[in-house]
Design a protein around this motif. Structure first.
Motif, PDB file in Angstrom:
ATOM      1  N   LEU A  27       0.823  -1.055  -0.008  1.00 12.64           N
ATOM      2  CA  LEU A  27       0.206   0.150  -0.193  1.00 12.64           C
ATOM      3  C   LEU A  27       0.832   1.263  -0.097  1.00 12.64           C
ATOM      4  O   LEU A  27       0.520   2.244  -0.656  1.00 12.64           O
ATOM      5  N   ARG A  28       1.970   1.131   0.809  1.00 12.69           N
ATOM      6  CA  ARG A  28       2.912   2.380   0.984  1.00 12.69           C
ATOM      7  C   ARG A  28       3.432   2.691  -0.343  1.00 12.69           C
ATOM      8  O   ARG A  28       3.215   4.188  -0.834  1.00 12.69           O
ATOM      9  N   SER A  29       3.831   1.811  -1.290  1.00 15.70           N
ATOM     10  CA  SER A  29       4.544   2.217  -2.470  1.00 15.70           C
ATOM     11  C   SER A  29       3.418   2.646  -3.493  1.00 15.70           C
ATOM     12  O   SER A  29       3.468   3.576  -4.305  1.00 15.70           O
ATOM     13  N   THR A  30       2.176   1.997  -3.381  1.00 18.06           N
ATOM     14  CA  THR A  30       0.964   2.488  -4.257  1.00 18.06           C
ATOM     15  C   THR A  30       0.663   4.124  -3.992  1.00 18.06           C
ATOM     16  O   THR A  30       0.289   4.985  -4.631  1.00 18.06           O
ATOM     17  N   LEU A  31       0.578   4.387  -2.665  1.00 19.65           N
ATOM     18  CA  LEU A  31       0.373   5.853  -2.325  1.00 19.65           C
ATOM     19  C   LEU A  31       1.373   6.674  -2.636  1.00 19.65           C
ATOM     20  O   LEU A  31       1.256   7.862  -3.185  1.00 19.65           O
TER      21      LEU A  31
ATOM     22  N   LEU B  47      -5.695  -6.386   5.100  1.00 16.09           N
ATOM     23  CA  LEU B  47      -6.041  -4.841   4.559  1.00 16.09           C
ATOM     24  C   LEU B  47      -4.772  -3.957   4.566  1.00 16.09           C
ATOM     25  O   LEU B  47      -3.691  -4.301   4.989  1.00 16.09           O
ATOM     26  N   GLY B  48      -4.855  -3.179   3.323  1.00 13.30           N
ATOM     27  CA  GLY B  48      -3.696  -2.458   3.007  1.00 13.30           C
ATOM     28  C   GLY B  48      -2.503  -2.907   1.949  1.00 13.30           C
ATOM     29  O   GLY B  48      -1.650  -3.435   2.450  1.00 13.30           O
TER      30      GLY B  48
ATOM     31  N   PRO C 161      -0.302   2.200  11.179  1.00  9.91           N
ATOM     32  CA  PRO C 161      -0.945   1.420  10.122  1.00  9.91           C
ATOM     33  C   PRO C 161      -1.898   2.387   9.456  1.00  9.91           C
ATOM     34  O   PRO C 161      -2.525   3.341  10.160  1.00  9.91           O
ATOM     35  N   ILE C 162      -2.293   1.941   7.974  1.00  7.97           N
ATOM     36  CA  ILE C 162      -3.206   2.765   7.445  1.00  7.97           C
ATOM     37  C   ILE C 162      -4.388   1.721   6.987  1.00  7.97           C
ATOM     38  O   ILE C 162      -4.284   0.624   6.520  1.00  7.97           O
ATOM     39  N   TYR C 163      -5.433   1.827   7.678  1.00  9.22           N
ATOM     40  CA  TYR C 163      -6.439   1.274   7.431  1.00  9.22           C
ATOM     41  C   TYR C 163      -7.346   1.408   5.976  1.00  9.22           C
ATOM     42  O   TYR C 163      -7.542   2.551   5.723  1.00  9.22           O
ATOM     43  N   GLN C 164      -7.421   0.180   5.519  1.00  6.59           N
ATOM     44  CA  GLN C 164      -7.967   0.314   4.082  1.00  6.59           C
ATOM     45  C   GLN C 164      -9.554   0.274   4.079  1.00  6.59           C
ATOM     46  O   GLN C 164     -10.197  -0.728   4.700  1.00  6.59           O
ATOM     47  N   THR C 165     -10.413   1.029   3.573  1.00  9.58           N
ATOM     48  CA  THR C 165     -11.552   0.977   3.263  1.00  9.58           C
ATOM     49  C   THR C 165     -12.059   1.065   1.878  1.00  9.58           C
ATOM     50  O   THR C 165     -11.488   1.445   1.108  1.00  9.58           O
TER      51      THR C 165
END
Length: 445
Positions: free
Chosen positions: A2-6, A185-186, A280-284
């Motif tokens: 996720l972090r590389s995606t952001l 998640l994430g 952490p980054i919660y994914q929704t």
């Protein structure tokens, strides 16, 4: 993941960041819905919770293309290649997902900013969670997005609508055994897309499909309390078991086509461990919106190759308005007068979900609703070109099906006749239109 995606989205100015405090009950969903759930939004300040949350991440097919390094033109071939050429994954000893390991006093509503989206929803729901299971016979890992109702403490209700997953659980339940699961998640686009291939149809290990899509082995770590593997670089993982002999009421819930699904008893998951990264980054995901884009992309692959056996197919569009499931537009290079109706019959026979299909020529843009309407209006007559199939199998995810328990299906042949000597069906053309550079006329545009 996720972090590389952001980071990728930030660099291309495709990510919005919200620094105003937002409530994860209703308000966050309302903000995402303003952008039709197609805009990736990072919510950095959430009411009564220290975590940040990402929503709307995979609601735009063009963003998915960019993240995967594919184009619209080669997407179908690329997604098929991932299926027929799965690649090995890599198990590593540890990873960022194990920076925090919680095994006691698990209280999911207090720990995570789990959204409640719509007025009559029965509870908060985890809507972007990818469920990992191991096939009890083959040992292959299968993944799928499942909605999870929060029942309090460490208990979730699981909607396991897949016939294969349901049968696997029921088989274990008869033996008094639980089904081990992990909720991820994430994650990134390859992990998402791999989860959308049918486990029952193809039987391919989803981690191996992922490894093909990402172009390198997916790195996985062993869970702490269940015999499963999960991505080493995910944000949050919930480990647990779907326990035998227990059901709790789940729903109502705002479903796929914008209506509420009924309340019914469903199996429960007892969460035994929570893994998460630092900060952490919660994914929704707004319910039944963005996760269905990826599912629609795989349905397009299946429809394209199903029709290609009989026709010269140009492209297919399993449409947004039909929930990426119920409606499709297909463009063909017509060779024979029966091609249009052959395409209709083949498309409607692909699966029980597809309800309406429109067949057009290759001069029609199947991703432009105005062009589709134009073709239907000028190239079809209802008495000759509409095919109605009464009383077929359908899906209860659209409420008109439940009136009788069956679905009428419709195909429209909006292709022009092959014998058009006078060119009556030829489109008017502006010479050199494609060479116009509008910035030469209006430099500020």
């Amino acid at each position: 993941m996720l972090r590389s995606t952001l980071s990728f989205l930030r660099e291309r100015k495709l990510l919005l960041e919200c620094n105003k405090e937002v409530d994860y009950i209703y308000e966050m969903g309302a903000v995402m819905s303003y952008f039709n759930n197609k805009q990736p939004i990072l919510f950095n300040k959430i009411k009564n919770n220290p975590f940040s949350s990402i929503g709307g991440l995979y609601g735009d097919r063009e963003i998915i293309y960019s993240l995967l390094g594919v184009t619209h033109e080669n997407r179908i071939e690329r997604f098929m290649d991932a299926l027929v050429n799965p690649k090995p994954y890599k198990v590593v000893k540890t990873g960022p997902i194990k920076e925090n390991i919680l095994k006691r006093n698990i209280d999911l509503p207090k720990l995570l900013p789990i959204n409640k989206f719509q007025e009559r929803d029965s509870s908060s729901f985890i809507t972007a969670g990818v469920m990992v299971v191991k096939d009890p016979t083959t040992g292959k890992f299968f993944t799928s997005i499942r909605r999870l109702q929060v029942n309090g403490g460490n208990i979730l209700s699981a909607l396991i609508a897949s016939p294969k997953l349901t049968n696997d659980f029921l088989s274990l339940e008869k033996q008094g055994k639980p089904l081990e699961v992990a909720i991820v998640l994430g994650y990134d686009a390859p992990f998402l897309m791999a989860s959308q291939y049918s486990s029952a149809t193809y039987g391919i290990d989803k981690f191996e499909i992922d490894s093909n899509l990402r172009g390198s082995p997916l790195e996985l770590v062993a869970c702490e309390t269940v015999d499963l593997l999960v991505p080493a670089n995910a944000e949050i993982v919930l480990e647990g078991k779907i326990v035998p002999g227990k059901r709790e009421l789940e729903g109502p819930f705002g479903e796929l086509m914008g209506y509420y699904g009924a309340q019914a008893p469903h199996p429960i998951i007892e969460v035994s461990c929570v893994l998460h990264r630092n900060n952490p980054i919660y994914q929704t995901a707004f319910p039944c919106r963005e996760e269905h884009v990826s599912n629609g992309l795989i349905r397009e692959v299946e429809l394209y190759y199903h029709l290609k056996n009989q026709l010269d197919v140009v492209d297919v569009n399993v449409t947004e308005g039909g929930g990426y499931r119920f409606n499709a537009f297909v463009s063909i290079r017509k060779q024979r007068e029966g091609d249009g109706k052959t395409a209709i019959l083949a498309a409607l026979g692909l699966n029980k979900d597809l309800k309406h299909v429109v067949i057009v020529d290759d001069d029609v843009d199947i991703f432009d609703l105005q062009d589709i309407e134009w073709a239907i209006t000028t190239r079809s007559q209802a008495s000759m070109d509409y095919v109605i199939v009464e009383g077929a199998l359908g899906s209860s995810l659209e409420p008109s099906h439940d009136l009788r328990g069956v679905t009428d299906k419709l195909g429209i042949d909006a292709t022009k006749p092959l014998k058009d000597k006078n060119g009556k069906f030829s489109r008017a053309i502006i010479p050199n239109y494609d060479k116009i550079e509008i910035s030469r006329y209006f430099p500020n545009i």
